[in-house]
Design a protein around this motif. Structure first.
Motif, PDB file in Angstrom:
ATOM      1  N   THR A 159       0.828  -1.211   0.000  1.00 31.31           N
ATOM      2  CA  THR A 159       0.000   0.000   0.000  1.00 31.31           C
ATOM      3  C   THR A 159       0.857   1.254   0.000  1.00 31.31           C
ATOM      4  O   THR A 159       0.501   2.276  -0.605  1.00 31.31           O
ATOM      5  CB  THR A 159      -0.932   0.016   1.230  1.00 31.31           C
ATOM      6  OG1 THR A 159      -1.805  -1.111   1.180  1.00 31.31           O
ATOM      7  CG2 THR A 159      -1.769   1.291   1.279  1.00 31.31           C
TER       8      THR A 159
ATOM      9  N   ASN B 287      -5.692   0.562  10.200  1.00 37.68           N
ATOM     10  CA  ASN B 287      -6.681   1.505   9.670  1.00 37.68           C
ATOM     11  C   ASN B 287      -7.197   2.474  10.734  1.00 37.68           C
ATOM     12  O   ASN B 287      -8.390   2.508  11.047  1.00 37.68           O
ATOM     13  CB  ASN B 287      -7.859   0.759   9.041  1.00 37.68           C
ATOM     14  CG  ASN B 287      -7.459  -0.042   7.821  1.00 37.68           C
ATOM     15  OD1 ASN B 287      -6.706   0.445   6.984  1.00 37.68           O
ATOM     16  ND2 ASN B 287      -7.938  -1.268   7.742  1.00 37.68           N
TER      17      ASN B 287
ATOM     18  N   GLN C 238      -2.967  10.354  -0.861  1.00 33.53           N
ATOM     19  CA  GLN C 238      -3.674   9.225  -1.487  1.00 33.53           C
ATOM     20  C   GLN C 238      -4.299   8.320  -0.433  1.00 33.53           C
ATOM     21  O   GLN C 238      -5.448   7.876  -0.580  1.00 33.53           O
ATOM     22  CB  GLN C 238      -2.703   8.428  -2.366  1.00 33.53           C
ATOM     23  CG  GLN C 238      -2.262   9.163  -3.624  1.00 33.53           C
ATOM     24  CD  GLN C 238      -1.173   8.415  -4.368  1.00 33.53           C
ATOM     25  OE1 GLN C 238      -0.617   7.420  -3.866  1.00 33.53           O
ATOM     26  NE2 GLN C 238      -0.844   8.875  -5.562  1.00 33.53           N
ATOM     27  N   LEU C 239      -3.554   8.061   0.642  1.00 31.70           N
ATOM     28  CA  LEU C 239      -4.065   7.192   1.695  1.00 31.70           C
ATOM     29  C   LEU C 239      -5.225   7.846   2.441  1.00 31.70           C
ATOM     30  O   LEU C 239      -6.174   7.181   2.841  1.00 31.70           O
ATOM     31  CB  LEU C 239      -2.931   6.846   2.675  1.00 31.70           C
ATOM     32  CG  LEU C 239      -1.823   5.965   2.098  1.00 31.70           C
ATOM     33  CD1 LEU C 239      -0.667   5.855   3.079  1.00 31.70           C
ATOM     34  CD2 LEU C 239      -2.348   4.580   1.751  1.00 31.70           C
ATOM     35  N   LYS C 240      -5.145   9.170   2.601  1.00 28.13           N
ATOM     36  CA  LYS C 240      -6.244   9.895   3.238  1.00 28.13           C
ATOM     37  C   LYS C 240      -7.523   9.751   2.413  1.00 28.13           C
ATOM     38  O   LYS C 240      -8.607   9.491   2.940  1.00 28.13           O
ATOM     39  CB  LYS C 240      -5.875  11.364   3.393  1.00 28.13           C
ATOM     40  CG  LYS C 240      -7.018  12.236   3.911  1.00 28.13           C
ATOM     41  CD  LYS C 240      -6.659  13.712   3.855  1.00 28.13           C
ATOM     42  CE  LYS C 240      -7.860  14.581   4.155  1.00 28.13           C
ATOM     43  NZ  LYS C 240      -7.567  16.030   4.033  1.00 28.13           N
ATOM     44  N   GLU C 241      -7.406   9.924   1.103  1.00 31.29           N
ATOM     45  CA  GLU C 241      -8.575   9.820   0.228  1.00 31.29           C
ATOM     46  C   GLU C 241      -9.107   8.391   0.181  1.00 31.29           C
ATOM     47  O   GLU C 241     -10.321   8.172   0.149  1.00 31.29           O
ATOM     48  CB  GLU C 241      -8.204  10.291  -1.175  1.00 31.29           C
ATOM     49  CG  GLU C 241      -7.872  11.775  -1.257  1.00 31.29           C
ATOM     50  CD  GLU C 241      -7.432  12.195  -2.642  1.00 31.29           C
ATOM     51  OE1 GLU C 241      -7.404  11.325  -3.545  1.00 31.29           O
ATOM     52  OE2 GLU C 241      -7.118  13.383  -2.844  1.00 31.29           O
ATOM     53  N   LYS C 242      -8.203   7.426   0.216  1.00 25.84           N
ATOM     54  CA  LYS C 242      -8.608   6.030   0.110  1.00 25.84           C
ATOM     55  C   LYS C 242      -9.260   5.522   1.389  1.00 25.84           C
ATOM     56  O   LYS C 242     -10.272   4.812   1.360  1.00 25.84           O
ATOM     57  CB  LYS C 242      -7.389   5.165  -0.237  1.00 25.84           C
ATOM     58  CG  LYS C 242      -7.697   3.677  -0.390  1.00 25.84           C
ATOM     59  CD  LYS C 242      -6.435   2.908  -0.742  1.00 25.84           C
ATOM     60  CE  LYS C 242      -6.723   1.413  -0.860  1.00 25.84           C
ATOM     61  NZ  LYS C 242      -5.493   0.642  -1.201  1.00 25.84           N
ATOM     62  N   LYS C 243      -8.687   5.890   2.545  1.00 25.80           N
ATOM     63  CA  LYS C 243      -9.136   5.345   3.825  1.00 25.80           C
ATOM     64  C   LYS C 243     -10.013   6.310   4.626  1.00 25.80           C
ATOM     65  O   LYS C 243     -10.584   5.916   5.647  1.00 25.80           O
ATOM     66  CB  LYS C 243      -7.917   4.927   4.664  1.00 25.80           C
ATOM     67  CG  LYS C 243      -7.084   3.824   4.017  1.00 25.80           C
ATOM     68  CD  LYS C 243      -5.883   3.477   4.880  1.00 25.80           C
ATOM     69  CE  LYS C 243      -5.050   2.357   4.250  1.00 25.80           C
ATOM     70  NZ  LYS C 243      -5.780   1.079   4.253  1.00 25.80           N
TER      71      LYS C 243
END
Length: 325
Positions: A140, A172, A199-204
């Motif tokens: 990830t 998470n 990207q991780l903020k938007e995804k999770k």
């Protein structure tokens, strides 16, 4: 909390050492909304990291003492939580990316096992299942799962920081605190890490607290900003309010000290003097002795005031477009 995941209320933290009492954090209050990134910006020694450690329950006690305040998370004041309860929250619901990836990793343990440890601590899974989950987390953050069984010294600074992010995100968490996550990295790697975090903020859908002294990082990553000076919030608002409608002389000074983008820009204007000694803070405005707009009004108790649209300023003469009102 209406629409918020975390609420810090009137938090004050002292370090009681032989030389005296260091007032590191003084009556700090802020909320973090669901899915937003709040930036804490200020000079080194302003108290930003102490605020984060207070939220995480990682203050060195002694000498640190929380003298007042609340940190409300999931309806409860986690400052009152015992260590067992904090361990169930820390790394699981609230995670932290520490400033120095070189010292945050155990040099004698495989990087994959350091991620698996967090997963097994907070989830009822076997060691084999935890390994699979850790491998997925590595990928990830852009690291091949084939590097699971490698020691930290085989990774570059940027890769180490990716591993730290992987550890923080392994379970998470709903809130991620990033303490100077790009300070030790070169410009290219810094850009990659910031892009990864976004990207991780938007995804999770993770809420973030980003601690930095880099206003460029703040502009790129944050929705709202709290400017910290001498353990206090001196200005807080949206990104537009802070950058376009700067209202506190200290915030204005930070922007004046930034280099411009063209060779024709005027000379930089450094803020004169230095922050006051946290062992002997002024009774009233902490910035007054460095401020070009100091008046007799500064010798009074100055609180955060709302100058419009929840734009908060701790100053009796707020600035608008460089003019004192």
């Amino acid at each position: 909390m209406s629409g918020g995941i975390l609420s810090v209320k009137n938090l004050s933290i002292e370090y009681r050492v032989e030389e005296g009492i260091v007032k590191a954090v003084n009556d700090v209050s802020f909320d973090v909304k669901f899915g937003e990134t709040l930036g804490l910006v200020g000079e080194t020694g302003a108290g930003k990291t102490t605020i984060a450690l207070g939220i995480m329950g990682l203050l060195p006690i002694p000498p640190a003492v929380v003298t007042q305040g609340e940190v409300i998370f999931e309806g409860g004041n986690i400052l009152l939580a015992n260590e067992k309860h904090m361990r169930s929250i820390r790394g699981n619901k609230i995670s932290m990316i520490f400033q120095d990836p070189m010292s945050a990793l155990n040099p004698s343990v495989y990087v994959g096992d350091q991620i698996s440890e967090v997963i097994m601590l907070h989830n009822n899974v076997s060691k084999a299942e935890a390994r699979v989950m850790a491998e997925e987390t590595l990928e990830t953050v852009g690291i091949s799962r084939n590097r699971y069984d490698e020691y930290p010294h085989k990774f570059s600074g940027g890769m180490k920081q990716r591993v730290i992010i992987a550890i923080a995100l392994a379970c998470n968490p709903s809130l991620l605190i990033a303490d100077e996550p790009t300070t030790a990295l070169d410009v290219t790697i810094q850009a990659q890490i910031l892009e990864l975090m976004e990207q991780l903020k938007e995804k999770k859908g993770t809420s973030n607290i980003l601690i930095t002294h880099d206003l460029g990082v703040i502009a790129q990553m944050c929705d709202r900003v709290a400017v910290i000076y001498a353990g206090e919030i001196v200005e807080m608002g949206t990104l537009t309010q802070i950058f376009k409608n700067t209202a506190h002389p200290y915030t204005k000074g930070l922007f004046n000290a930034l280099p411009g983008s063209s060779s024709s820009d005027k000379r930089l204007k450094p803020i004169r003097g230095s922050m006051p000694d946290p062992m002997s803070l002024p009774e009233h405005c902490k910035f007054a002795n460095r401020c070009s707009y100091k008046t007799n009004k500064c010798a009074q108790d100055i609180r955060l005031i709302d100058i419009g649209d929840n734009h908060l300023v701790r100053c009796v003469s707020p600035l608008y477009d460089g003019e004192v009102k």
